[in-house]
Write a protein that holds these residues in place. Structure first.
Motif, mmCIF file in Angstrom:
data_model
loop_
_atom_site.group_PDB
_atom_site.id
_atom_site.type_symbol
_atom_site.label_atom_id
_atom_site.label_comp_id
_atom_site.label_asym_id
_atom_site.label_seq_id
_atom_site.Cartn_x
_atom_site.Cartn_y
_atom_site.Cartn_z
ATOM 1 N N UNK A 9 2.655 9.052 5.183
ATOM 2 C CA UNK A 9 2.550 7.679 4.688
ATOM 3 C C UNK A 9 1.097 7.221 4.673
ATOM 4 N N UNK A 10 0.340 7.547 5.722
ATOM 5 C CA UNK A 10 -1.078 7.172 5.796
ATOM 6 C C UNK A 10 -1.860 7.879 4.685
ATOM 7 N N UNK A 11 -1.561 9.151 4.478
ATOM 8 C CA UNK A 11 -2.252 9.924 3.443
ATOM 9 C C UNK A 11 -2.072 9.276 2.072
ATOM 10 N N UNK A 12 -0.834 8.988 1.684
ATOM 11 C CA UNK A 12 -0.579 8.469 0.347
ATOM 12 C C UNK A 12 -1.084 7.039 0.184
ATOM 13 N N UNK A 54 -3.784 -2.473 1.319
ATOM 14 C CA UNK A 54 -5.100 -2.642 1.937
ATOM 15 C C UNK A 54 -5.041 -2.857 3.447
ATOM 16 N N UNK A 55 -3.862 -3.143 3.988
ATOM 17 C CA UNK A 55 -3.785 -3.333 5.439
ATOM 18 C C UNK A 55 -4.283 -2.096 6.191
ATOM 19 N N UNK A 56 -3.859 -0.908 5.765
ATOM 20 C CA UNK A 56 -4.226 0.309 6.483
ATOM 21 C C UNK A 56 -5.727 0.599 6.406
ATOM 22 N N UNK A 77 -12.344 -0.379 4.789
ATOM 23 C CA UNK A 77 -12.545 -1.583 3.982
ATOM 24 C C UNK A 77 -12.598 -2.774 4.932
ATOM 25 N N UNK A 78 -13.383 -3.793 4.593
ATOM 26 C CA UNK A 78 -13.452 -5.009 5.417
ATOM 27 C C UNK A 78 -12.755 -6.164 4.690
ATOM 28 N N UNK A 79 -12.296 -7.125 5.487
ATOM 29 C CA UNK A 79 -11.605 -8.299 4.939
ATOM 30 C C UNK A 79 -12.237 -9.553 5.513
ATOM 31 N N UNK A 80 -12.583 -10.467 4.624
ATOM 32 C CA UNK A 80 -13.161 -11.745 5.036
ATOM 33 C C UNK A 80 -12.094 -12.840 4.954
ATOM 34 N N UNK A 81 -11.676 -13.331 6.097
ATOM 35 C CA UNK A 81 -10.574 -14.300 6.124
ATOM 36 C C UNK A 81 -10.941 -15.597 5.429
ATOM 37 N N UNK A 82 -12.192 -16.002 5.516
ATOM 38 C CA UNK A 82 -12.595 -17.275 4.920
ATOM 39 C C UNK A 82 -12.460 -17.262 3.400
#
Length: 358
Positions: free
Chosen positions: A21-24, A64-66, A73-78
């Motif tokens: 699952x992580x691979x795909x 994109x969660x994984x 990858x980074x996520x900017x909450x603001x």
């Protein structure tokens, strides 16, 4: 007594459960174009990414969660925007090398590996039969199935382009030698030998199945080396042509178990005069499989047993050395590839140079 606690063991076991699952998930982010989009335009939201790659914002967010969890990858909450994190630091050429392997794993291995147990039991590639109706091995199947051929060949061309020059840098071929490239396929190895180890009178001959002759000779003509390179058709398990000073065996022995490897090396020994040389290039496992460089043990058992041959797989360099010596050779040099000097490389190769002794 294991150094792992039951809790540690459970966590390690979970990584195996989640592996496919992580691979795909990661590969899909590349295939959809999400990674390329973020490289061109950092800070994109899932709405913008969805429009760009042709998917819903919700599906993109799920994928994109994984990579965010892993730091790719980074996520900017603001702002709700995503940008490349660790992936931004990897050269695109090196990343491309990894992606060719990932594509091969998806096309050649991922479905077939779920028949690993049956493949081990039968010594055949059961997945090829289940999914393609093909009874045989991968190297035969690529002649009939375009998806397998394109994925596998692209990966192998990349491996060859990066590994073979290293092989020849560590090789000495006496001037004017008659060289046999064993299982040389369509002649590219012979051409590389002639050009990288050029000397007056050097001649290189590709030895492979007779049906490869036409394509091989055309390759020689295309590259303008037809006066220096030739082809002999035959079966390595029947006999190896005589009259050569040096035999090269590249990307071949790992396809077989010990019995067949010894048959091949014995045929080579029988074909050479005393003092003749054999030079082998083969992927290898480290002597300590717990070594950080042992990624090959994660990949190759499944690749060979359920994706390619139903048998075979690399060995430790020390094992290959003992097999070579068993067949009448004295090993004069061994070299193990340093993966830290080959960014993006997943597996280590080894070189064995040997001379036939009386």
């Amino acid at each position: 007594m294991s150094a792992l606690t039951p809790e540690d063991t459970f966590m390690r076991f979970r990584e195996y459960m989640l592996g496919p699952a992580r691979f795909m998930t990661l590969l899909s982010c590349f295939e959809l174009g999400i990674i390329d989009a973020l490289r061109k335009e950092p800070g994109m939201t899932t709405d913008r990414l969805g429009e760009t790659v042709g998917a819903t914002a919700g599906a993109v967010e799920q994928l994109l969660h994984l990579p965010v969890k892993e730091g790719f990858i980074s996520y900017d909450e603001a702002s709700g925007g995503y940008s490349l994190d660790a992936l931004a630091d990897i050269a695109e050429a090196d990343l491309g090398r990894l992606l060719t392997v990932m594509d091969m794993i998806k096309v050649v291995m991922l479905r077939q590996m779920f028949y690993l147990t049956e493949s081990v039991q039968t010594g055949t590639v059961v997945g090829l039969d289940k999914f393609y109706g093909f009874k045989g091995n991968l190297y035969e199947a690529v002649g009939e199935h375009k998806d397998l051929r394109e994925s596998w060949a692209t990966m192998m061309d990349d491996v060859t382009a990066h590994v073979d020059p290293w092989f020849f840098r560590n090789l000495r071929i006496p001037a004017g030698s008659k060289v046999l490239d064993l299982a040389g396929n369509t002649g590219l190895g012979a051409i590389m030998t002639y050009r990288l180890k050029a000397s007056p009178g050097l001649r290189v001959t590709t030895f492979d199945l007779p049906e490869k002759e036409e394509e091989c000779l055309e390759t020689f003509r295309t590259h303008g080396v037809e006066k220096h390179c030739s082809f002999i058709g035959g079966d390595v398990f029947a006999s190896v042509p005589k009259g050569f000073d040096v035999v090269l065996i590249k990307h071949f022995l790992d396809m077989f178990d010990k019995e067949d490897v010894v048959r091949i090396l014995t045929s080579v020994s029988n074909a050479l005069e005393v003092g003749g040389q054999v030079n082998i290039l083969v992927p290898v496992y480290p002597d300590d499989v717990k070594d950080p460089s042992s990624a090959g043990v994660d990949l190759f058992p499944v690749y060979f047993l359920s994706g390619a041959m139903g048998k075979g797989g690399p060995q430790k360099l020390s094992t290959y050395r003992s097999w070579v010596e068993e067949c009448g050779f004295e090993v004069t040099k061994t070299v193990a590839q340093d993966l830290t000097k080959t960014p993006g490389a997943l597996i280590a190769h080894g070189i064995l140079c040997a001379t036939k002794v009386a």
